[in-house]
Design a protein around this motif. Sequence first.
Motif, PDB file in Angstrom:
ATOM      1  N   GLU A 199      -6.923   6.944  -2.862  1.00 55.87           N
ATOM      2  CA  GLU A 199      -5.608   6.323  -2.981  1.00 55.87           C
ATOM      3  C   GLU A 199      -4.840   6.986  -4.116  1.00 55.87           C
ATOM      4  O   GLU A 199      -5.431   7.582  -5.006  1.00 55.87           O
ATOM      5  N   GLY A 200      -3.532   6.847  -4.095  1.00 55.39           N
ATOM      6  CA  GLY A 200      -2.684   7.260  -5.207  1.00 55.39           C
ATOM      7  C   GLY A 200      -2.730   8.743  -5.503  1.00 55.39           C
ATOM      8  O   GLY A 200      -2.662   9.593  -4.624  1.00 55.39           O
ATOM      9  N   LYS A 201      -2.831   9.063  -6.803  1.00 57.25           N
ATOM     10  CA  LYS A 201      -2.801  10.458  -7.262  1.00 57.25           C
ATOM     11  C   LYS A 201      -3.977  11.260  -6.730  1.00 57.25           C
ATOM     12  O   LYS A 201      -3.846  12.444  -6.420  1.00 57.25           O
ATOM     13  N   GLU A 202      -5.139  10.627  -6.628  1.00 52.08           N
ATOM     14  CA  GLU A 202      -6.312  11.326  -6.119  1.00 52.08           C
ATOM     15  C   GLU A 202      -6.114  11.729  -4.655  1.00 52.08           C
ATOM     16  O   GLU A 202      -6.462  12.842  -4.251  1.00 52.08           O
ATOM     17  N   LEU A 203      -5.510  10.845  -3.865  1.00 48.92           N
ATOM     18  CA  LEU A 203      -5.224  11.160  -2.464  1.00 48.92           C
ATOM     19  C   LEU A 203      -4.218  12.301  -2.368  1.00 48.92           C
ATOM     20  O   LEU A 203      -4.395  13.224  -1.561  1.00 48.92           O
ATOM     21  N   GLU A 204      -3.168  12.275  -3.183  1.00 45.49           N
ATOM     22  CA  GLU A 204      -2.184  13.362  -3.185  1.00 45.49           C
ATOM     23  C   GLU A 204      -2.834  14.694  -3.517  1.00 45.49           C
ATOM     24  O   GLU A 204      -2.551  15.715  -2.881  1.00 45.49           O
ATOM     25  N   PHE A 205      -3.709  14.695  -4.522  1.00 49.99           N
ATOM     26  CA  PHE A 205      -4.392  15.914  -4.940  1.00 49.99           C
ATOM     27  C   PHE A 205      -5.210  16.506  -3.806  1.00 49.99           C
ATOM     28  O   PHE A 205      -5.099  17.703  -3.492  1.00 49.99           O
TER      29      PHE A 205
ATOM     30  N   ILE B 140       0.867  -1.175   0.000  1.00 50.64           N
ATOM     31  CA  ILE B 140       0.000   0.000   0.000  1.00 50.64           C
ATOM     32  C   ILE B 140       0.898   1.218   0.000  1.00 50.64           C
ATOM     33  O   ILE B 140       2.052   1.163   0.429  1.00 50.64           O
ATOM     34  N   GLY B 141       0.393   2.324  -0.494  1.00 50.38           N
ATOM     35  CA  GLY B 141       1.187   3.542  -0.586  1.00 50.38           C
ATOM     36  C   GLY B 141       1.548   4.105   0.774  1.00 50.38           C
ATOM     37  O   GLY B 141       0.893   3.836   1.781  1.00 50.38           O
ATOM     38  N   GLN B 142       2.602   4.909   0.793  1.00 52.50           N
ATOM     39  CA  GLN B 142       3.077   5.499   2.051  1.00 52.50           C
ATOM     40  C   GLN B 142       2.038   6.444   2.642  1.00 52.50           C
ATOM     41  O   GLN B 142       1.835   6.469   3.848  1.00 52.50           O
ATOM     42  N   LEU B 143       1.363   7.216   1.791  1.00 51.31           N
ATOM     43  CA  LEU B 143       0.338   8.142   2.298  1.00 51.31           C
ATOM     44  C   LEU B 143      -0.814   7.391   2.949  1.00 51.31           C
ATOM     45  O   LEU B 143      -1.332   7.798   3.989  1.00 51.31           O
ATOM     46  N   LEU B 144      -1.212   6.278   2.337  1.00 49.29           N
ATOM     47  CA  LEU B 144      -2.297   5.479   2.900  1.00 49.29           C
ATOM     48  C   LEU B 144      -1.860   4.808   4.202  1.00 49.29           C
ATOM     49  O   LEU B 144      -2.626   4.721   5.162  1.00 49.29           O
ATOM     50  N   ASP B 145      -0.602   4.377   4.255  1.00 50.33           N
ATOM     51  CA  ASP B 145      -0.073   3.757   5.470  1.00 50.33           C
ATOM     52  C   ASP B 145      -0.022   4.771   6.616  1.00 50.33           C
ATOM     53  O   ASP B 145      -0.309   4.437   7.769  1.00 50.33           O
ATOM     54  N   ASP B 146       0.329   6.019   6.299  1.00 46.04           N
ATOM     55  CA  ASP B 146       0.329   7.079   7.316  1.00 46.04           C
ATOM     56  C   ASP B 146      -1.078   7.301   7.865  1.00 46.04           C
ATOM     57  O   ASP B 146      -1.252   7.554   9.060  1.00 46.04           O
ATOM     58  N   GLN B 147      -2.085   7.204   6.999  1.00 45.20           N
ATOM     59  CA  GLN B 147      -3.462   7.369   7.460  1.00 45.20           C
ATOM     60  C   GLN B 147      -3.886   6.211   8.352  1.00 45.20           C
ATOM     61  O   GLN B 147      -4.612   6.414   9.325  1.00 45.20           O
TER      62      GLN B 147
END
Length: 154
Positions: A137-143, A104-111
Motif C-alpha cells: 500500500e501507499g509509497k511502497e506500492l508506488e515504488f 483506500i488509495g487509488q492504486l489499491l482500488d485499481d488493483q
Amino acid sequence: RQEEEDGKQWYQRRVRGASEGATRKARIMDVVYNASNNELVRTKTLVKNCIIQIDATPFRQWYEAHYGVTAGRKKKTEDKPEEEVKKSNHVQRKVEGRKADSKIGQLLDDQFNTGRLYACVASRPGQSGRCDGYILEGKELEFYLKKIRMKKSK
C-alpha cells in the motif's frame, strides 16, 4: 508445513492487509518481482521479500462486510440494486461509524478492479512451508509498481 501432491508443492498462504490488520488466506497467482535475481521471477520461485500477485476476492469481501462499501467495483455494476441482507441495528451503527475510515488509495482500488493485489512475502517459504506476507500500500506500492513497469519496458 509443505505437502507434495502430484509433483507440485502446495503452500499455506496467509496475507495480511497492512493498514487494516485483517489476515486472509489467498491464492498466489504469480511472482512478479524479485530485487535479487530475475531468474527467481522467471521460475516463479517464492522467496522472502519477493513481490507476488494474489487473488483480491477474500480482501474485497472482508472490506465490503467490514465497511459496507464496495471496493474496486466497476461503475456499471453499481447501478444494479442488490438485495439487502438484514442486519441488526447495532451492526448497522458499527458499519456506519467505520465508513468514515474506509478510504483506500487509488492504486489499491485499481488493483481491486483487476481482481489481483500485489503483496510482499514476509516469511521464508522454503524453510517454513508457509507463505505469509502483506499487501503493498501507499509509497511502497508506488515504488514496486515503478520497478515492475521499468522491468517490463526493457
